[in-house]
Design an enzyme around this catalytic site. Sequence first.
Site, short mmCIF file in Angstrom:
data_model
loop_
_atom_site.label_atom_id
_atom_site.label_comp_id
_atom_site.label_asym_id
_atom_site.label_seq_id
_atom_site.Cartn_x
_atom_site.Cartn_y
_atom_site.Cartn_z
N ASP A 179 70.35 43.22 42.59
CA ASP A 179 70.77 41.43 41.84
C ASP A 179 71.11 41.73 40.56
OD1 ASP A 179 69.76 40.13 43.86
OD2 ASP A 179 67.39 39.98 42.81
N ASP A 227 61.81 41.78 45.74
CA ASP A 227 61.67 41.82 44.29
C ASP A 227 60.35 42.16 44.16
OD1 ASP A 227 64.62 40.42 44.59
OD2 ASP A 227 63.87 38.13 44.55
#
Length: 173
Positions: free
Chosen positions: A147, A128
């Site tokens: 995401d 991330d």
Amino acid sequence: MKLPQIRPLWGRLSALGFAVAIAGFLSDRLSKWWLLDIYGIAERGAVEITPFFNLVMAWNKGVSYGLFTAETAAGRAILIGFALLVTVLLGLWLARVTKPYMAVALGLIIGGAVGNVYDRVKFGAVADFFSFHIDDVFYWYIFNIADVWIVAGVGLMLVDAVFPGKEPDSAEK
């Protein structure tokens, strides 16, 4: 005697959904490759892009918000297996949709899920990078392109649930 009808595994909009899934997966892989291997975000630390947005490196061993952290190989295998099961079920659902935007929604979710599964298999955790914040007071969770696609797909599904619109009749199918 009428035999039960077997539901198809491929529908009229499956190609659209899977094309979106492939594009979503590839865009996620490209962004992660660039940030990890070319830009070297892990070595740079937090990089301020704007007063409210930073690029950072975070390895998520769990699911959203770091829930259900999987520190062991068995835990990772469970998360991978669950994500793959959900992906297969979404693919079966895709074979039955009649609205193009629902095919796009499912494709976005499938592409994002497969992108994060790839990370779990290759790295043992999901990479991330994107961090939005308000000063040093409020930080939203750190996320990646996969995401974004998952949230966009779920958002389209919610729009369909709130504003279902007209279902095509049998002559249009």
